[in-house]
Write a protein that holds these residues in place. Structure first.
Motif, mmCIF file in Angstrom:
data_model
loop_
_atom_site.group_PDB
_atom_site.id
_atom_site.type_symbol
_atom_site.label_atom_id
_atom_site.label_comp_id
_atom_site.label_asym_id
_atom_site.label_seq_id
_atom_site.Cartn_x
_atom_site.Cartn_y
_atom_site.Cartn_z
ATOM 1 N N ASP A 1 8.880 -31.026 -23.021
ATOM 2 C CA ASP A 1 7.650 -31.469 -22.349
ATOM 3 C C ASP A 1 6.763 -32.287 -23.289
ATOM 4 O O ASP A 1 6.182 -33.303 -22.907
ATOM 5 C CB ASP A 1 6.862 -30.256 -21.836
ATOM 6 C CG ASP A 1 7.170 -29.954 -20.379
ATOM 7 O OD1 ASP A 1 7.902 -30.749 -19.754
ATOM 8 O OD2 ASP A 1 6.692 -28.935 -19.867
ATOM 9 N N THR B 1 6.535 -36.484 -22.038
ATOM 10 C CA THR B 1 5.281 -37.045 -21.527
ATOM 11 C C THR B 1 4.748 -38.140 -22.439
ATOM 12 O O THR B 1 4.187 -39.134 -21.975
ATOM 13 C CB THR B 1 4.222 -35.938 -21.370
ATOM 14 O OG1 THR B 1 4.730 -34.952 -20.477
ATOM 15 C CG2 THR B 1 2.922 -36.501 -20.824
ATOM 16 N N ASP C 1 -1.360 -33.085 -17.878
ATOM 17 C CA ASP C 1 0.088 -32.894 -17.912
ATOM 18 C C ASP C 1 0.456 -31.506 -18.427
ATOM 19 O O ASP C 1 1.362 -30.851 -17.894
ATOM 20 C CB ASP C 1 0.725 -33.960 -18.802
ATOM 21 C CG ASP C 1 2.232 -33.805 -18.912
ATOM 22 O OD1 ASP C 1 2.944 -34.278 -18.005
ATOM 23 O OD2 ASP C 1 2.695 -33.199 -19.900
ATOM 24 N N THR D 1 5.529 -32.232 -14.446
ATOM 25 C CA THR D 1 5.290 -33.150 -15.555
ATOM 26 C C THR D 1 5.016 -34.553 -15.034
ATOM 27 O O THR D 1 5.236 -34.842 -13.848
ATOM 28 C CB THR D 1 6.505 -33.170 -16.507
ATOM 29 O OG1 THR D 1 6.208 -33.940 -17.663
ATOM 30 C CG2 THR D 1 7.731 -33.765 -15.813
#
Length: 440
Positions: free
Chosen positions: A259, A263, A293, A309
């Motif tokens: 993650d 992002t 996010d 996400t």
């Protein structure tokens, strides 16, 4: 509204933003039926209506918040890859308890949100050399194009790893979407990306690629909401299992790394198309984007939709003129409507979005000329990012390859002064990330 969203200041209009929001939604619409399909493998006792509700409502809420808080054209939904990992983990690592799997998502979301609030995530982005930022953009461009071509079956897995797909109606729709998008753009028609999708959808009906809906409205089912705090047959809450099981904590760390950098790459790609990437490669309003996010990941676990996400398909809306949060708000509202009208949304075939994603990939390739390929210190790590993202089908893995290569080149090239302290931290974290499966 103009005063709050700065429409005139950014050279856009309400109509342009609404159109861009629709473009983004259509490019992401596949997640409405694909996420429930993937999650059902690890959550067989959960009704499909509940998974659709969690997917749509989670995406709607976080995308609208992204628009309101960051005022940038980014949309959020359950991430592919992570949902597959969670579906598998629910059956294996979590011992068949999907509540614990969603607890893992909640925990990693909270952890990454803390890192953002402490400024670490933003600081690491600032520590990335400009050359590697350009490489991330190029890698994402090829990655997006691959997604589009794969959705249409134009490229498929084969004995040679990847090959040309079978010439069929789905393949034809993908080609039609590419030709239509490029033709509209060549003719300087506004909304060329959206029009390309619509032309492909219309053509897909007589070719049988689009199945007409058997119903119009679907009921909402909120039974997965609060999943980490629901208990299994033995009365143990999912989140309680996570914090007491080392294997699940390692899984949470792996997801957090994915993650963390996915992002980062996505935000840079959208910023490039949405014209909020500065000359030195910094993303404007990045802190607000990262806060939403990170919170989205936790919310995804909370509602039972897997990690939510920022979607790389947001680049399609940005390329179609989206410049403010109104694009995101529009996309979010459409996701909310999709929760009620999912049978109709499911009629948009993935092949119809092929042209949009391929065209955006083409636009993002422009950064390749900004990379100094003659200097191995910069060129080779950039190559590892571009190749790694595409060949591993993972944004975070590709970025990890590039970071490690950059540090190794600097060490042997005796250019340690070029490495900022947080690049060392990020590189070490990637090494741990790549080695973590050995300890799970």
């Amino acid at each position: 509204m103009d005063k709050f969203l700065h429409l005139e200041e950014r050279g856009t209009s309400t109509g342009q933003e609404l159109r861009a929001g629709l473009t983004t939604f259509l490019a992401m619409a596949y997640i409405v039926f694909l996420n429930p399909l993937i999650l059902s493998e690890g959550m067989p006792d959960v009704p499909n209506s509940a998974l659709v509700t969690a997917t749509c409502v989670g995406a709607a809420v976080m995308t609208i918040l992204m628009g309101l808080i960051s005022n940038r054209p980014l949309a959020c939904a359950s991430g592919l890859g992570v949902n597959s990992m969670i579906a598998t983990a629910a059956v294996t690592t979590c011992g068949g308890d999907w509540h614990a799997a969603m607890g893992v998502i909640l925990l990693e979301g909270v952890a990454i949100l803390i890192l953002v609030l402490c400024g670490l995530r933003e600081a690491i982005m600032d520590a990335i050399p400009v050359t590697l930022r350009h490489a991330i953009s190029v890698g994402l461009g090829l990655f997006i194009a691959m997604i589009g071509l794969s959705n249409a079956g134009i490229i498929v897995q084969s004995g040679s790893l990847i090959g040309l797909g079978e010439l069929n109606n789905t393949f034809a729709i993908g080609v039609i979407s590419i030709v239509a998008t490029v033709l509209f753009e060549a003719l300087h028609v506004k909304g060329s990306i959206l029009l390309g999708i619509l032309v492909a959808v219309i053509c897909s009906i007589p070719l049988g690629v689009t199945a007409m809906p058997t119903s119009i409205v679907s009921p909402l089912d909120f039974s997965t909401f609060g999943a980490p705090f629901q208990s299994d047959a033995n009365g143990v809450m999912g989140i309680a299992k996570v914090v007491t099981d080392p294997a699940l904590l390692i899984l949470a760390f792996s997801l957090m790394m994915s993650d963390f950098f996915d992002t980062m790459g996505t935000a840079m790609a959208v910023a490039k198309q949405g014209e909020f990437l500065t000359e030195d490669g910094n993303v404007e309003n990045i802190k607000e984007i990262l806060i939403v996010d990170s919170a989205a990941a936790a919310v995804g676990g909370l509602v039972g939709a897997s990690s939510i996400t920022t979607f790389v398909e947001s680049t399609s809306g940005a390329a179609d003129g989206g410049r403010t949060g109104l694009t995101s708000i529009t996309t979010g509202v459409l996701f909310l409507l999709a929760a009620f009208f999912s049978p109709i949304i499911n009629c948009v075939p993935g092949a119809a979005t092929c042209g949009a994603l391929v065209y955006v990939g083409y636009l993002m390739m422009g950064d390749v000329s900004s990379i100094n390929w003659g200097d191995i210190q910069e060129g080779f790590p950039a190559f590892m990012i571009v190749a790694g993202i595409c060949m591993t089908y993972s944004i975070s893995a590709g970025i990890g390859f590039g970071f490690i290569a950059y540090v190794v080149c600097a060490i042997f090239g005796r250019k340690l002064d070029k490495i900022k302290p947080l690049m060392w931290v990020a590189t070490l974290a990637f090494i741990v990330y790549f080695l973590s499966p050995l300890f799970s």
